[in-house]
Write a protein that holds these residues in place. Structure first.
Motif, PDB file in Angstrom:
ATOM      1  N   MET A  86       0.851  -1.178   0.000  1.00  0.00           N
ATOM      2  CA  MET A  86       0.000   0.000   0.000  1.00  0.00           C
ATOM      3  C   MET A  86       0.894   1.238   0.000  1.00  0.00           C
ATOM      4  SD  MET A  86      -3.029   0.682   2.620  1.00  0.00           S
ATOM      5  CE  MET A  86      -3.998   2.110   2.563  1.00  0.00           C
ATOM      6  N   SER A  87       0.637   2.162  -0.882  1.00  0.00           N
ATOM      7  CA  SER A  87       1.473   3.359  -0.978  1.00  0.00           C
ATOM      8  C   SER A  87       0.962   4.439  -0.027  1.00  0.00           C
ATOM      9  CB  SER A  87       1.508   3.865  -2.414  1.00  0.00           C
ATOM     10  OG  SER A  87       0.212   4.209  -2.830  1.00  0.00           O
ATOM     11  N   ARG A  88       1.891   5.306   0.350  1.00  0.00           N
ATOM     12  CA  ARG A  88       1.562   6.408   1.246  1.00  0.00           C
ATOM     13  C   ARG A  88       0.811   7.496   0.485  1.00  0.00           C
ATOM     14  NH1 ARG A  88       6.846   8.343   4.270  1.00  0.00           N
ATOM     15  NH2 ARG A  88       5.308   9.793   5.024  1.00  0.00           N
ATOM     16  N   PRO A  89      -0.052   8.244   1.174  1.00  0.00           N
ATOM     17  CA  PRO A  89      -0.720   9.382   0.529  1.00  0.00           C
ATOM     18  C   PRO A  89       0.319  10.425   0.117  1.00  0.00           C
ATOM     19  CG  PRO A  89      -1.733   8.878   2.656  1.00  0.00           C
ATOM     20  CD  PRO A  89      -0.481   8.061   2.551  1.00  0.00           C
ATOM     21  N   VAL A  90       0.035  11.123  -0.951  1.00  0.00           N
ATOM     22  CA  VAL A  90       0.940  12.159  -1.454  1.00  0.00           C
ATOM     23  C   VAL A  90       0.152  13.402  -1.826  1.00  0.00           C
ATOM     24  CG1 VAL A  90       2.712  10.567  -2.303  1.00  0.00           C
ATOM     25  CG2 VAL A  90       0.844  11.259  -3.813  1.00  0.00           C
ATOM     26  N   SER A 136      10.198  14.875  -1.556  1.00  0.00           N
ATOM     27  CA  SER A 136       9.832  14.749  -2.971  1.00  0.00           C
ATOM     28  C   SER A 136       9.946  13.285  -3.388  1.00  0.00           C
ATOM     29  CB  SER A 136      10.692  15.651  -3.855  1.00  0.00           C
ATOM     30  OG  SER A 136      12.044  15.239  -3.861  1.00  0.00           O
ATOM     31  N   VAL A 137       8.869  12.766  -3.930  1.00  0.00           N
ATOM     32  CA  VAL A 137       8.806  11.363  -4.328  1.00  0.00           C
ATOM     33  C   VAL A 137       9.075  11.227  -5.831  1.00  0.00           C
ATOM     34  CG1 VAL A 137       7.340   9.307  -4.425  1.00  0.00           C
ATOM     35  CG2 VAL A 137       7.136  10.898  -2.497  1.00  0.00           C
ATOM     36  N   ARG A 138       8.324  11.998  -6.615  1.00  0.00           N
ATOM     37  CA  ARG A 138       8.452  11.940  -8.081  1.00  0.00           C
ATOM     38  C   ARG A 138       8.226  13.326  -8.645  1.00  0.00           C
ATOM     39  NH1 ARG A 138       5.273   7.942  -6.434  1.00  0.00           N
ATOM     40  NH2 ARG A 138       3.359   8.981  -7.062  1.00  0.00           N
ATOM     41  N   PHE A 139       8.713  13.529  -9.862  1.00  0.00           N
ATOM     42  CA  PHE A 139       8.442  14.737 -10.637  1.00  0.00           C
ATOM     43  C   PHE A 139       7.649  14.307 -11.868  1.00  0.00           C
ATOM     44  CE2 PHE A 139      12.663  16.997  -9.355  1.00  0.00           C
ATOM     45  CZ  PHE A 139      12.157  17.247  -8.105  1.00  0.00           C
ATOM     46  N   ARG A 140       6.657  15.104 -12.256  1.00  0.00           N
ATOM     47  CA  ARG A 140       5.921  14.813 -13.493  1.00  0.00           C
ATOM     48  C   ARG A 140       6.482  15.692 -14.591  1.00  0.00           C
ATOM     49  NH1 ARG A 140       0.675  15.207 -12.066  1.00  0.00           N
ATOM     50  NH2 ARG A 140       0.502  17.350 -12.783  1.00  0.00           N
ATOM     51  N   VAL A 141       6.968  15.040 -15.643  1.00  0.00           N
ATOM     52  CA  VAL A 141       7.560  15.720 -16.792  1.00  0.00           C
ATOM     53  C   VAL A 141       6.865  15.181 -18.044  1.00  0.00           C
ATOM     54  CG1 VAL A 141       9.677  16.168 -18.087  1.00  0.00           C
ATOM     55  CG2 VAL A 141       9.796  15.857 -15.604  1.00  0.00           C
ATOM     56  N   ILE A 163       5.391  15.406  -6.894  1.00  0.00           N
ATOM     57  CA  ILE A 163       4.609  14.523  -6.051  1.00  0.00           C
ATOM     58  C   ILE A 163       5.353  14.462  -4.724  1.00  0.00           C
ATOM     59  CG2 ILE A 163       3.792  12.173  -5.697  1.00  0.00           C
ATOM     60  CD1 ILE A 163       3.960  13.956  -9.074  1.00  0.00           C
ATOM     61  N   CYS A 164       4.683  14.900  -3.660  1.00  0.00           N
ATOM     62  CA  CYS A 164       5.319  15.153  -2.369  1.00  0.00           C
ATOM     63  C   CYS A 164       4.591  14.381  -1.275  1.00  0.00           C
ATOM     64  CB  CYS A 164       5.259  16.660  -2.099  1.00  0.00           C
ATOM     65  SG  CYS A 164       5.803  17.168  -0.473  1.00  0.00           S
ATOM     66  N   ASP A 165       5.330  13.742  -0.367  1.00  0.00           N
ATOM     67  CA  ASP A 165       4.676  12.996   0.712  1.00  0.00           C
ATOM     68  C   ASP A 165       4.694  13.730   2.051  1.00  0.00           C
ATOM     69  OD1 ASP A 165       7.276  12.630   1.629  1.00  0.00           O
ATOM     70  OD2 ASP A 165       7.246  10.454   1.464  1.00  0.00           O
ATOM     71  N   ASP A 166       4.911  15.035   2.033  1.00  0.00           N
ATOM     72  CA  ASP A 166       4.898  15.834   3.255  1.00  0.00           C
ATOM     73  C   ASP A 166       3.452  16.158   3.628  1.00  0.00           C
ATOM     74  OD1 ASP A 166       5.331  17.525   5.390  1.00  0.00           O
ATOM     75  OD2 ASP A 166       6.089  19.178   4.183  1.00  0.00           O
TER      76      ASP A 166
END
Length: 87
Positions: A1-5, A34-39, A70-73
């Motif tokens: 299960m992935s964490r909310p972002v 920072s988890v991912r960047f959308r490009v 995409i940030c998990d803070d």
């Protein structure tokens, strides 16, 4: 299960990290949250997250083309440099 972002849209090379704090993408590149960047519609691993995990590698991200971070803070900590983690 992935964490909310959180999905932070990029405007002029900056994101709303906190309600009262805008950060430059250069900070996101080195932020532990920072988890991912959308490009161009594709999500790529954040260089910070890739460094802090077993991946240990990430393609260079052209920050001028980043559409969102995409940030998990979720606790409103704000920018936290990976240098505190790896140092």
């Amino acid at each position: 299960m992935s964490r909310p972002v959180r999905n932070l849209p990029v405007e002029n090379g900056r994101v709303d990290c906190l309600p009262s704090k805008r950060e430059d993408l250069d900070h996101c590149r080195f932020c532990a949250h920072s988890v991912r960047f959308r490009v161009a519609g594709k999500e790529v691993p954040s260089p910070a997250r890739a460094y802090c995990t077993l991946q240990r590698t990430s393609e260079e991200v052209d920050l001028t083309k980043v559409e969102a971070v995409i940030c998990d803070d979720l606790s409103s900590e704000g920018f936290r440099s990976i240098m505190n983690i790896i140092g």
